[in-house]
Design a protein around this motif. Structure first.
Motif, short mmCIF file in Angstrom:
data_model
loop_
_atom_site.label_atom_id
_atom_site.label_comp_id
_atom_site.label_asym_id
_atom_site.label_seq_id
_atom_site.Cartn_x
_atom_site.Cartn_y
_atom_site.Cartn_z
N MET A 9 49.23 -11.11 -1.84
CA MET A 9 49.61 -12.31 -1.81
C MET A 9 50.74 -12.41 -0.71
N LEU A 10 51.82 -11.75 -0.44
CA LEU A 10 52.64 -11.84 0.41
C LEU A 10 51.71 -11.70 1.95
N SER A 11 51.01 -10.76 1.99
CA SER A 11 50.37 -10.62 3.21
C SER A 11 49.42 -11.98 3.39
N ASP A 12 48.73 -12.47 2.56
CA ASP A 12 47.89 -13.79 2.67
C ASP A 12 48.94 -14.88 3.07
N LEU A 13 50.14 -14.83 2.63
CA LEU A 13 51.31 -16.02 3.05
C LEU A 13 51.58 -15.66 4.32
N ALA A 14 51.75 -14.59 4.88
CA ALA A 14 52.34 -13.98 6.21
C ALA A 14 51.19 -14.66 7.11
N ARG A 15 49.85 -14.10 6.79
CA ARG A 15 48.81 -14.64 7.57
C ARG A 15 48.46 -16.24 7.85
N ASP A 16 48.84 -16.96 6.64
CA ASP A 16 48.77 -18.55 6.76
C ASP A 16 49.78 -18.84 7.63
N ALA A 17 51.29 -18.06 7.60
CA ALA A 17 52.29 -18.61 8.44
C ALA A 17 51.84 -18.22 9.94
N ARG A 18 51.33 -17.16 10.14
CA ARG A 18 50.96 -16.69 11.53
C ARG A 18 49.78 -17.72 12.09
N ASP A 19 48.84 -18.09 11.34
CA ASP A 19 47.92 -18.98 11.64
C ASP A 19 48.43 -20.29 12.04
N GLN A 20 49.34 -20.75 11.14
CA GLN A 20 49.97 -22.05 11.38
C GLN A 20 50.68 -22.02 12.71
N ALA A 21 51.58 -20.85 13.19
CA ALA A 21 52.46 -20.79 14.29
C ALA A 21 51.29 -20.61 15.41
N SER A 22 50.24 -20.18 15.24
CA SER A 22 49.24 -20.20 16.26
C SER A 22 48.67 -21.49 16.84
N GLN A 23 48.64 -22.32 15.59
CA GLN A 23 48.13 -23.64 15.80
C GLN A 23 49.27 -24.50 16.70
N LEU A 24 50.25 -24.31 16.16
CA LEU A 24 51.64 -24.86 16.77
C LEU A 24 51.70 -24.44 18.29
N LEU A 25 51.56 -22.96 18.56
CA LEU A 25 51.74 -22.73 19.86
C LEU A 25 50.42 -23.48 20.76
N ALA A 26 49.33 -23.27 20.12
CA ALA A 26 48.23 -24.03 20.96
C ALA A 26 48.47 -25.40 21.34
N GLY A 27 49.05 -25.93 20.56
CA GLY A 27 49.14 -27.57 20.67
C GLY A 27 50.36 -27.87 21.62
N GLU A 28 51.35 -26.87 21.40
CA GLU A 28 52.60 -26.92 22.61
C GLU A 28 52.12 -26.60 24.01
N ARG A 29 51.24 -25.56 24.00
CA ARG A 29 50.68 -25.09 25.45
C ARG A 29 49.84 -26.20 25.90
N GLN A 30 48.94 -27.14 24.89
CA GLN A 30 48.00 -28.05 25.54
C GLN A 30 49.14 -29.33 25.92
N SER A 31 49.83 -29.39 25.32
CA SER A 31 51.08 -30.47 25.68
C SER A 31 51.82 -30.09 27.22
N GLU A 32 52.07 -28.83 27.30
CA GLU A 32 52.58 -28.24 28.47
C GLU A 32 51.66 -28.77 29.67
N ARG A 33 50.35 -28.47 29.37
CA ARG A 33 49.43 -28.62 30.65
C ARG A 33 49.26 -30.10 31.07
N GLN A 34 49.38 -30.95 29.96
CA GLN A 34 49.25 -32.57 30.00
C GLN A 34 50.44 -32.98 30.81
N VAL A 35 51.60 -32.50 30.61
CA VAL A 35 53.05 -32.74 31.29
C VAL A 35 52.69 -32.31 32.53
N ALA A 36 52.36 -31.23 33.00
CA ALA A 36 52.40 -30.47 34.24
C ALA A 36 51.31 -31.23 34.89
N SER A 37 50.15 -31.80 34.43
CA SER A 37 49.24 -32.43 35.08
C SER A 37 49.88 -33.95 35.87
N GLN A 38 50.57 -34.52 34.63
CA GLN A 38 51.11 -35.64 35.02
C GLN A 38 52.10 -35.46 36.10
#
Length: 151
Positions: A9-38
């Motif tokens: 269960m702890l491993s599953d929770l850690a995997r979920d937290a890692r996946d959420q952090a991955s999604q956040l990171l992907a969103g932040e990188r997308q925003s960075e590309r948009q700001v750099a493009s602007q």
């Protein structure tokens, strides 16, 4: 709840937290590309406008138009400064998100290592148990064989 299921269960929770952090990171990188493009678009526009001013100065320009060009270039410079600050701030968010993802990945790796060790230990115990049963059965056959010869 067994220690194995708690660890899973702890491993599953850690995997979920890692996946959420991955999604956040992907969103932040997308925003960075948009700001750099602007920022890049603003830089190009500023260069084009400065070239227009140079062309107008070569052809002759009245003081009021010159003032308007300069005012507009100043406002573009201010917008460029704000865009650079926005890009710097976004890059900081990307860096923080990257660090968060790395921390979550380390936690997940630690739990996966523990699960793996527990599985190896469980398999080792199972192998021992099977060997013990096999040894007991062989000893029983040997005793029966010996009992059969002595009778």
């Amino acid at each position: 709840m067994s220690a194995s299921s708690q660890l899973a269960m702890l491993s599953d929770l850690a995997r979920d937290a890692r996946d959420q952090a991955s999604q956040l990171l992907a969103g932040e990188r997308q925003s960075e590309r948009q700001v750099a493009s602007q920022l890049e678009s603003l830089n190009r526009y500023r260069l084009e406008y400065a070239e227009r001013l140079q062309q107008a100065m070569r052809e002759g320009i009245d003081p009021a138009s010159m003032h308007n060009y300069q005012q507009f270039l100043a406002s573009l410079d201010a917008a460029l400064q704000r865009a650079r600050q926005a890009l710097d701030a976004q890059q900081q968010r990307v860096q923080q998100s990257q660090q968060q993802w790395q921390q979550e990945q380390k936690k997940l790796s630690a739990f996966d290592t523990l699960v793996s060790r527990r599985d190896v230990e469980r398999q080792r115990q199972e192998t021992r148990r099977e060997q013990r049963i096999s040894d007991e059965m062989a000893a029983g056959r040997l005793l029966r064989q010996r009992a059969g010869y002595t009778s």
